[in-house]
Design a protein around this motif. Structure first.
Motif, PDB file in Angstrom:
ATOM      1  N   ALA A 147      69.861  65.954  32.471  1.00  0.00           N
ATOM      2  CA  ALA A 147      69.080  66.042  31.246  1.00  0.00           C
ATOM      3  C   ALA A 147      67.594  65.931  31.565  1.00  0.00           C
ATOM      4  O   ALA A 147      67.196  65.188  32.469  1.00  0.00           O
ATOM      5  CB  ALA A 147      69.498  64.942  30.280  1.00  0.00           C
ATOM      6  N   PRO A 148      66.751  66.640  30.827  1.00  0.00           N
ATOM      7  CA  PRO A 148      65.307  66.566  31.089  1.00  0.00           C
ATOM      8  C   PRO A 148      64.757  65.203  30.704  1.00  0.00           C
ATOM      9  O   PRO A 148      65.246  64.569  29.752  1.00  0.00           O
ATOM     10  CB  PRO A 148      64.739  67.685  30.195  1.00  0.00           C
ATOM     11  CG  PRO A 148      65.743  67.841  29.104  1.00  0.00           C
ATOM     12  CD  PRO A 148      67.081  67.565  29.736  1.00  0.00           C
ATOM     13  N   PRO A 149      63.730  64.722  31.394  1.00  0.00           N
ATOM     14  CA  PRO A 149      63.145  63.407  31.063  1.00  0.00           C
ATOM     15  C   PRO A 149      62.637  63.320  29.634  1.00  0.00           C
ATOM     16  O   PRO A 149      62.637  62.241  29.037  1.00  0.00           O
ATOM     17  CB  PRO A 149      62.002  63.272  32.078  1.00  0.00           C
ATOM     18  CG  PRO A 149      62.394  64.156  33.222  1.00  0.00           C
ATOM     19  CD  PRO A 149      63.121  65.311  32.599  1.00  0.00           C
ATOM     20  N   VAL A 150      62.203  64.461  29.061  1.00  0.00           N
ATOM     21  CA  VAL A 150      61.674  64.430  27.695  1.00  0.00           C
ATOM     22  C   VAL A 150      62.741  63.999  26.695  1.00  0.00           C
ATOM     23  O   VAL A 150      62.424  63.441  25.635  1.00  0.00           O
ATOM     24  CB  VAL A 150      61.094  65.814  27.322  1.00  0.00           C
ATOM     25  CG1 VAL A 150      62.195  66.851  27.176  1.00  0.00           C
ATOM     26  CG2 VAL A 150      60.280  65.736  26.034  1.00  0.00           C
ATOM     27  N   LEU A 151      64.012  64.213  27.017  1.00  0.00           N
ATOM     28  CA  LEU A 151      65.082  63.780  26.119  1.00  0.00           C
ATOM     29  C   LEU A 151      65.091  62.265  25.975  1.00  0.00           C
ATOM     30  O   LEU A 151      65.173  61.736  24.860  1.00  0.00           O
ATOM     31  CB  LEU A 151      66.434  64.267  26.648  1.00  0.00           C
ATOM     32  CG  LEU A 151      67.672  63.731  25.914  1.00  0.00           C
ATOM     33  CD1 LEU A 151      67.646  64.122  24.448  1.00  0.00           C
ATOM     34  CD2 LEU A 151      68.945  64.216  26.586  1.00  0.00           C
ATOM     35  N   TRP A 152      64.969  61.550  27.097  1.00  0.00           N
ATOM     36  CA  TRP A 152      64.985  60.088  27.048  1.00  0.00           C
ATOM     37  C   TRP A 152      63.731  59.560  26.355  1.00  0.00           C
ATOM     38  O   TRP A 152      63.777  58.524  25.684  1.00  0.00           O
ATOM     39  CB  TRP A 152      65.104  59.526  28.460  1.00  0.00           C
ATOM     40  CG  TRP A 152      66.141  60.214  29.277  1.00  0.00           C
ATOM     41  CD1 TRP A 152      65.976  60.862  30.470  1.00  0.00           C
ATOM     42  CD2 TRP A 152      67.532  60.359  28.947  1.00  0.00           C
ATOM     43  NE1 TRP A 152      67.158  61.393  30.899  1.00  0.00           N
ATOM     44  CE2 TRP A 152      68.133  61.097  29.996  1.00  0.00           C
ATOM     45  CE3 TRP A 152      68.317  59.943  27.884  1.00  0.00           C
ATOM     46  CZ2 TRP A 152      69.481  61.429  30.003  1.00  0.00           C
ATOM     47  CZ3 TRP A 152      69.672  60.270  27.887  1.00  0.00           C
ATOM     48  CH2 TRP A 152      70.241  61.000  28.931  1.00  0.00           C
ATOM     49  N   ILE A 153      62.635  60.277  26.497  1.00  0.00           N
ATOM     50  CA  ILE A 153      61.398  59.866  25.824  1.00  0.00           C
ATOM     51  C   ILE A 153      61.572  59.929  24.313  1.00  0.00           C
ATOM     52  O   ILE A 153      61.193  59.000  23.581  1.00  0.00           O
ATOM     53  CB  ILE A 153      60.223  60.755  26.277  1.00  0.00           C
ATOM     54  CG1 ILE A 153      59.912  60.496  27.752  1.00  0.00           C
ATOM     55  CG2 ILE A 153      58.991  60.511  25.412  1.00  0.00           C
ATOM     56  CD1 ILE A 153      58.857  61.419  28.328  1.00  0.00           C
ATOM     57  N   TRP A 154      62.192  61.006  23.824  1.00  0.00           N
ATOM     58  CA  TRP A 154      62.351  61.150  22.380  1.00  0.00           C
ATOM     59  C   TRP A 154      63.446  60.244  21.834  1.00  0.00           C
ATOM     60  O   TRP A 154      63.381  59.837  20.674  1.00  0.00           O
ATOM     61  CB  TRP A 154      62.613  62.602  22.013  1.00  0.00           C
ATOM     62  CG  TRP A 154      61.363  63.409  22.038  1.00  0.00           C
ATOM     63  CD1 TRP A 154      61.062  64.459  22.850  1.00  0.00           C
ATOM     64  CD2 TRP A 154      60.220  63.212  21.198  1.00  0.00           C
ATOM     65  NE1 TRP A 154      59.803  64.917  22.592  1.00  0.00           N
ATOM     66  CE2 TRP A 154      59.265  64.177  21.579  1.00  0.00           C
ATOM     67  CE3 TRP A 154      59.910  62.322  20.185  1.00  0.00           C
ATOM     68  CZ2 TRP A 154      58.017  64.263  20.957  1.00  0.00           C
ATOM     69  CZ3 TRP A 154      58.665  62.403  19.571  1.00  0.00           C
ATOM     70  CH2 TRP A 154      57.742  63.362  19.953  1.00  0.00           C
ATOM     71  N   ILE A 155      64.431  59.922  22.642  1.00  0.00           N
ATOM     72  CA  ILE A 155      65.423  58.936  22.188  1.00  0.00           C
ATOM     73  C   ILE A 155      64.768  57.563  22.058  1.00  0.00           C
ATOM     74  O   ILE A 155      64.998  56.835  21.073  1.00  0.00           O
ATOM     75  CB  ILE A 155      66.616  58.893  23.156  1.00  0.00           C
ATOM     76  CG1 ILE A 155      67.419  60.202  23.064  1.00  0.00           C
ATOM     77  CG2 ILE A 155      67.513  57.704  22.857  1.00  0.00           C
ATOM     78  CD1 ILE A 155      68.559  60.298  24.037  1.00  0.00           C
ATOM     79  N   ALA A 156      63.932  57.198  23.035  1.00  0.00           N
ATOM     80  CA  ALA A 156      63.193  55.944  22.940  1.00  0.00           C
ATOM     81  C   ALA A 156      62.241  55.961  21.749  1.00  0.00           C
ATOM     82  O   ALA A 156      62.102  54.958  21.037  1.00  0.00           O
ATOM     83  CB  ALA A 156      62.424  55.694  24.237  1.00  0.00           C
ATOM     84  N   ALA A 157      61.602  57.122  21.520  1.00  0.00           N
ATOM     85  CA  ALA A 157      60.692  57.236  20.374  1.00  0.00           C
ATOM     86  C   ALA A 157      61.448  57.117  19.059  1.00  0.00           C
ATOM     87  O   ALA A 157      60.914  56.567  18.083  1.00  0.00           O
ATOM     88  CB  ALA A 157      59.952  58.571  20.441  1.00  0.00           C
ATOM     89  N   SER A 158      62.687  57.594  19.013  1.00  0.00           N
ATOM     90  CA  SER A 158      63.491  57.464  17.800  1.00  0.00           C
ATOM     91  C   SER A 158      63.781  56.005  17.486  1.00  0.00           C
ATOM     92  O   SER A 158      63.682  55.561  16.335  1.00  0.00           O
ATOM     93  CB  SER A 158      64.804  58.248  17.943  1.00  0.00           C
ATOM     94  OG  SER A 158      64.556  59.629  18.149  1.00  0.00           O
ATOM     95  N   GLY A 159      64.139  55.238  18.528  1.00  0.00           N
ATOM     96  CA  GLY A 159      64.354  53.808  18.331  1.00  0.00           C
ATOM     97  C   GLY A 159      63.083  53.091  17.920  1.00  0.00           C
ATOM     98  O   GLY A 159      63.102  52.206  17.051  1.00  0.00           O
ATOM     99  N   LEU A 160      61.969  53.478  18.519  1.00  0.00           N
ATOM    100  CA  LEU A 160      60.684  52.894  18.161  1.00  0.00           C
ATOM    101  C   LEU A 160      60.323  53.213  16.715  1.00  0.00           C
ATOM    102  O   LEU A 160      59.871  52.332  15.966  1.00  0.00           O
ATOM    103  CB  LEU A 160      59.593  53.410  19.102  1.00  0.00           C
ATOM    104  CG  LEU A 160      58.151  53.038  18.762  1.00  0.00           C
ATOM    105  CD1 LEU A 160      57.969  51.521  18.789  1.00  0.00           C
ATOM    106  CD2 LEU A 160      57.189  53.721  19.733  1.00  0.00           C
ATOM    107  N   ALA A 161      60.515  54.465  16.303  1.00  0.00           N
ATOM    108  CA  ALA A 161      60.197  54.870  14.934  1.00  0.00           C
ATOM    109  C   ALA A 161      61.033  54.113  13.915  1.00  0.00           C
ATOM    110  O   ALA A 161      60.532  53.705  12.861  1.00  0.00           O
ATOM    111  CB  ALA A 161      60.406  56.378  14.776  1.00  0.00           C
TER     112      ALA A 161
END
Length: 202
Positions: A71-85
Motif C-alpha cells: 500500500a502507498p504511504p499516503v494511505l496510512w497518512i490519510w487513515i491517521a488523518a481520519s482518526g485525527l479529524a
C-alpha cells in the motif's frame, strides 16, 4: 461538459490531488490554534490516536496477506488523518465556534474519502468518475451489453473494438450461498469467426 467530468481519472491527474489538498486545508482549519491546553495536551493525544489507527489498520491488512504491491504511504497518512479529524470533532466540539464545528464535521468524511482515493489509487478499482458512479448506483459498466445483443453481433459478424462485458448467472451449487450476478469480459478476439481445419467439415 458532463462527458468530460465523467471521464476524469480517479487514479491519476489533478482530481485526487485537488481533493486531498482541499481536505488538508479543511483539517488544518478544523484543528485551529485555539488554547494553549488544546495545543499542549489535546492535539498530541489526538495525533497519537490517529497514528494508532493507522498502525492498527496496517497490521490488519498485513494479517489478511493481501497479494500485490504494498500500500502507498499516503494511505496510512490519510487513515491517521481520519482518526485525527474524528478526535478534533469530538474533543473540540465544546467551546468551538459554529463555523469551526461545521468545518470539523466536513473534515471527517473528507479525510475518509481521501483515504478511499488512496486505496483506489492502490488497487485501481474505479479508474474514472463514470465507473465509480455506475458501480455505486448500479448502472451498466462501459461496453456492457446483454447476451441477446452478443448473439446478434456473432450472427452479423460484428467485432467490437474494445470487446464487451456481459452479465452471467453462475449456479451456487458448489458454494451453497447466494451471490451477486457476475460479469464476463469478451475480448474482440472472441467474436472472430472460427477457422475450419483442413479436411474438416463444419
Amino acid at each position: 461538459m458532463r462527458h468530460h467530468i465523467s471521464q476524469l481519472s480517479l487514479i491519476h491527474g489533478w482530481l485526487p490531488v485537488a481533493v486531498q489538498l482541499f481536505t488538508a486545508v479543511m483539517l488544518v482549519c478544523a484543528i485551529g490554534w485555539r488554547s494553549r491546553r488544546w495545543r499542549a495536551l489535546w492535539l498530541p493525544v489526538m495525533l497519537v490516536g490517529g497514528m494508532g489507527l493507522a498502525v492498527w489498520t496496517h497490521w490488519y491488512i498485513g494479517s489478511l496477506r493481501v497479494a500485490g504491491d504494498p500500500a502507498p504511504p499516503v494511505l496510512w497518512i490519510w487513515i491517521a488523518a481520519s482518526g485525527l479529524a474524528f478526535g478534533v470533532l469530538v474533543a473540540g466540539w465544546r467551546g468551538a465556534r459554529w463555523w469551526r464545528r461545521g468545518v470539523a464535521l466536513v473534515a471527517v468524511p473528507l479525510c475518509v474519502f481521501s483515504a478511499a482515493l488512496a486505496i483506489n489509487q492502490w488497487v485501481g478499482y474505479f479508474p474514472t468518475v463514470h465507473t465509480a458512479y455506475n458501480q455505486l448506483t448500479g448502472g451498466p459498466l462501459p461496453e456492457q451489453t446483454d447476451r441477446v445483443t452478443v448473439t446478434a453481433m456473432q450472427l452479423a459478424g460484428t467485432r467490437p473494438v474494445k470487446g464487451v462485458v456481459v452479465p452471467v448467472t453462475i449456479p451456487a451449487d458448489a458454494s451453497k450461498f447466494p451471490h451477486r450476478g457476475e460479469l464476463v469480459y469478451l475480448p474482440p478476439a472472441w467474436f472472430a469467426p472460427a477457422i475450419p481445419r483442413p479436411g474438416c467439415r463444419r
